[in-house]
Design a protein around this motif. Structure first.
Motif, mmCIF file in Angstrom:
data_model
loop_
_atom_site.group_PDB
_atom_site.id
_atom_site.type_symbol
_atom_site.label_atom_id
_atom_site.label_comp_id
_atom_site.label_asym_id
_atom_site.label_seq_id
_atom_site.Cartn_x
_atom_site.Cartn_y
_atom_site.Cartn_z
ATOM 1 N N ALA A 38 3.461 9.347 -8.128
ATOM 2 C CA ALA A 38 4.627 9.768 -7.351
ATOM 3 C C ALA A 38 4.189 10.032 -5.913
ATOM 4 C CB ALA A 38 5.244 11.031 -7.949
ATOM 5 N N ILE A 39 4.848 9.357 -4.972
ATOM 6 C CA ILE A 39 4.615 9.595 -3.541
ATOM 7 C C ILE A 39 5.804 10.402 -3.029
ATOM 8 C CG2 ILE A 39 4.343 8.533 -1.274
ATOM 9 C CD1 ILE A 39 3.115 6.106 -2.661
ATOM 10 N N VAL A 129 0.229 12.782 -8.323
ATOM 11 C CA VAL A 129 1.223 13.189 -7.337
ATOM 12 C C VAL A 129 0.548 13.188 -5.969
ATOM 13 C CG1 VAL A 129 2.841 14.973 -6.618
ATOM 14 C CG2 VAL A 129 2.401 14.606 -9.058
ATOM 15 N N LEU A 130 1.120 12.431 -5.028
ATOM 16 C CA LEU A 130 0.521 12.278 -3.701
ATOM 17 C C LEU A 130 1.565 12.548 -2.625
ATOM 18 C CD1 LEU A 130 -1.285 8.855 -4.284
ATOM 19 C CD2 LEU A 130 -2.350 11.115 -4.386
ATOM 20 N N PRO A 131 1.195 13.279 -1.572
ATOM 21 C CA PRO A 131 2.104 13.369 -0.423
ATOM 22 C C PRO A 131 2.080 12.045 0.336
ATOM 23 C CG PRO A 131 0.036 14.471 0.085
ATOM 24 C CD PRO A 131 -0.062 14.020 -1.353
ATOM 25 N N ALA A 132 3.182 11.709 1.004
ATOM 26 C CA ALA A 132 3.219 10.469 1.786
ATOM 27 C C ALA A 132 2.187 10.504 2.907
ATOM 28 C CB ALA A 132 4.616 10.254 2.355
ATOM 29 N N ALA A 133 1.925 11.696 3.438
ATOM 30 C CA ALA A 133 0.914 11.898 4.478
ATOM 31 C C ALA A 133 0.289 13.262 4.231
ATOM 32 C CB ALA A 133 1.539 11.829 5.866
ATOM 33 N N PRO A 174 -0.534 7.464 6.987
ATOM 34 C CA PRO A 174 -0.200 7.645 5.568
ATOM 35 C C PRO A 174 -1.437 8.052 4.794
ATOM 36 C CG PRO A 174 -0.461 5.320 6.049
ATOM 37 C CD PRO A 174 -0.586 6.034 7.364
ATOM 38 N N LEU A 175 -1.233 8.721 3.682
ATOM 39 C CA LEU A 175 -2.355 9.033 2.811
ATOM 40 C C LEU A 175 -2.910 7.717 2.262
ATOM 41 C CD1 LEU A 175 -3.697 11.665 1.662
ATOM 42 C CD2 LEU A 175 -2.433 11.177 -0.429
ATOM 43 N N GLU A 176 -4.203 7.503 2.418
ATOM 44 C CA GLU A 176 -4.776 6.216 2.020
ATOM 45 C C GLU A 176 -4.621 5.968 0.528
ATOM 46 O OE1 GLU A 176 -5.944 2.630 3.048
ATOM 47 O OE2 GLU A 176 -5.674 4.277 4.486
ATOM 48 N N ASP A 177 -4.704 7.022 -0.275
ATOM 49 C CA ASP A 177 -4.502 6.866 -1.716
ATOM 50 C C ASP A 177 -3.098 6.359 -2.032
ATOM 51 O OD1 ASP A 177 -7.042 7.664 -2.266
ATOM 52 O OD2 ASP A 177 -6.523 9.645 -3.041
ATOM 53 N N ALA A 178 -2.115 6.747 -1.211
ATOM 54 C CA ALA A 178 -0.747 6.278 -1.411
ATOM 55 C C ALA A 178 -0.646 4.787 -1.103
ATOM 56 C CB ALA A 178 0.207 7.079 -0.524
ATOM 57 N N LEU A 208 3.617 2.224 4.934
ATOM 58 C CA LEU A 208 4.112 2.357 3.564
ATOM 59 C C LEU A 208 5.159 1.285 3.252
ATOM 60 C CD1 LEU A 208 4.308 6.180 2.746
ATOM 61 C CD2 LEU A 208 2.457 4.549 2.367
ATOM 62 N N ALA A 209 6.197 1.149 4.095
ATOM 63 C CA ALA A 209 7.204 0.122 3.858
ATOM 64 C C ALA A 209 6.594 -1.275 3.950
ATOM 65 C CB ALA A 209 8.353 0.268 4.850
ATOM 66 N N GLN A 210 5.659 -1.462 4.896
ATOM 67 C CA GLN A 210 5.004 -2.761 5.043
ATOM 68 C C GLN A 210 4.226 -3.124 3.785
ATOM 69 O OE1 GLN A 210 2.002 -2.835 8.091
ATOM 70 N NE2 GLN A 210 1.863 -5.076 8.120
#
Length: 328
Positions: A38-39, A129-133, A174-178, A208-210
Motif C-alpha cells: 500500500a502506497i 505499507v509505504l508513504p508516497a514520499a 518519491p520513496l524509492e521502495d514505492a 510515480l505516475a510515470q
C-alpha cells in the motif's frame, strides 16, 4: 523421491490512496492470496496528524495508521485500541493512540519509514505499507474562481469548485521502495478515496505516475460511491477519470470498478443533508473513453455507506488472476 513443487507465487498488487475507503477495501483484499503493498498519501494536515506533523516534523501518520490497522493480523480489541482517540487530557485530546505509537516508533527507529516497518512487524501486518514520499507534502488548489487555497484540511472547507491541485515541493522525491514496488507489480490499484486530497497527491509525486504508465501491470481504478462536498460536487464516474487524466496528462487505467446498485432514498436524503450525492454512472461515456467497466452492487449501509469489502475484493482478485493467466 520427487521434489515438492514450489508454492505458486502470489500476485503482487500495489494499492494507492488514503482515507477510510482505502482501509475498508484493504480489509477484504488481505484475505485474498495477494502480495499487497500500500502506497499512502502524506498530505494530511488536519487533526492529530496535522499536530504531530507540525510539532515533530514528521509526515502525517493518520492515513498510514488506518492502513496498518486494516492490514494488521491482530485481535479486534487491539485494533480498536490503535484507533482509539483521546477525548480528554491537556495535549492528548484529539490524538489517536495509533498516531502516537507511530510517532514514537519513528523516534525510536530514527526515521518515519523505519518506524512504519517496525510497527508493521509488531502488528503482524499482511503486506507492506509505504508513504508516497518520506517527507510531508503540502497541497495547493486552484479554484474555479481563480483563487488559491493551501493545505489539505482547508481545500474542502473552502466550498469552491476545484480546478487543479498541486503539491509542494513539486520536486519531492518519491520513496524509492514505492517506485520499485510499482515496477515489480502485477496489478496496480488506485482508490477509493478523496480524489483531490488522497488520490491525486500520490500520483503527482514525481515518477510515480510515470512508473505506473510504463508498467505492464493491469491497472484498476475503484471509483467512489458518493460525491464529496467541497471536492467532487456533482461529479460522475467519468469526471473522476477526467480529473486524473487532466492532471497526469494521459489515460492511466485499464479497468474501472463502479457501484451500480440503487441507494435507498432515505440514505440519499441523509447524505444530501451533508451535501453529498451518489456518483453518477455515465457508463457509455466511460466505455467510449476506452475503459473497461466492472459494475456491481458494491455498497452496504451501516451508519455510513461503505464499499462491500468482500464483494469488491472478489472482483479485484478475479481480474488479477485472469490477467496473470493471460500473461503466462
Amino acid at each position: 523421491m520427487a521434489p515438492k513443487p514450489k508454492p505458486k507465487a502470489k500476485p503482487r498488487i500495489v494499492v494507492i490512496g488514503g482515507g477510510t475507503g482505502l482501509s475498508v477495501m484493504l480489509r477484504g483484499l488481505k484475505e485474498k492470496p495477494l502480495d499487497i503493498t500500500a502506497i499512502v498519501t502524506v498530505a494530511d494536515d488536519g487533526g492529530s496528524s496535522g499536530i504531530l506533523r507540525q510539532e515533530l516534523q514528521i509526515p502525517p501518520p493518520g492515513d498510514i495508521r488506518n492502513v496498518l490497522s486494516a492490514l494488521a493480523d491482530v485481535e479486534p480489541l487491539l485494533e480498536e485500541m490503535l484507533n482509539y482517540r483521546f477525548h480528554n487530557g491537556a495535549g492528548l485530546a484529539g490524538h489517536s493512540l495509533g498516531n502516537l505509537m507511530l510517532a514514537a516508533m519513528t523516534d525510536i527507529s530514527g526515521d518515519f519509514v523505519s518506524g512504519i516497518r517496525e510497527l508493521s512487524r509488531v502488528l503482524a501486518v499482511r503486506g507492506r505499507v509505504l508513504p508516497a514520499a518520506d517527507q510531508a507534502i503540502v497541497l495547493k488548489a486552484l479554484m474555479s474562481d481563480g483563487t488559491y487555497v493551501t493545505g489539505e484540511s482547508s481545500i474542502t472547507k473552502a466550498n469552491k469548485r476545484i480546478k487543479r491541485i498541486a503539491i509542494e515541493p513539486p520536486d519531492v522525491e518519491p520513496l524509492e521502495d514505492a517506485v520499485v514496488a510499482l515496477q515489480e507489480a502485477d496489478a496496480i490499484l488506485v482508490g477509493p478515496g478523496s480524489l483531490y486530497t488522497s488520490i491525486l497527491p500520490n500520483l503527482l509525486v514525481p515518477r510515480l505516475a510515470q512508473t505506473i504508465e510504463q508498467s505492464d501491470a493491469i491497472k484498476l481504478y475503484v471509483c467512489n460511491v458518493m460525491t464529496q462536498p467541497g471536492e467532487t460536487d456533482g461529479y460522475s464516474v467519468g469526471d473522476h477519470l477526467a480529473a486524473v487524466r487532466d492532471h497526469i496528462g494521459h489515460h492511466l487505467f485499464d479497468y474501472v470498478i463502479v457501484n451500480n446498485s440503487e441507494i435507498p432514498p432515505e440514505i440519499q436524503q441523509r447524505y444530501a443533508e451533508q451535501g453529498a450525492k451518489p456518483v453518477k454512472l455515465d457508463l457509455d461515456d466511460v466505455r467510449r473513453d476506452g475503459y473497461k467497466v466492472i459494475a456491481d452492487r458494491l455498497v452496504y449501509f451501516h451508519t455510513y455507506l461503505r464499499h462491500d469489502a468482500e464483494r469488491l475484493s472478489h472482483h479485484i482478485h478475479q481480474l488479477v488472476e485472469d490477467w496473470m493467466l493471460r500473461k503466462r
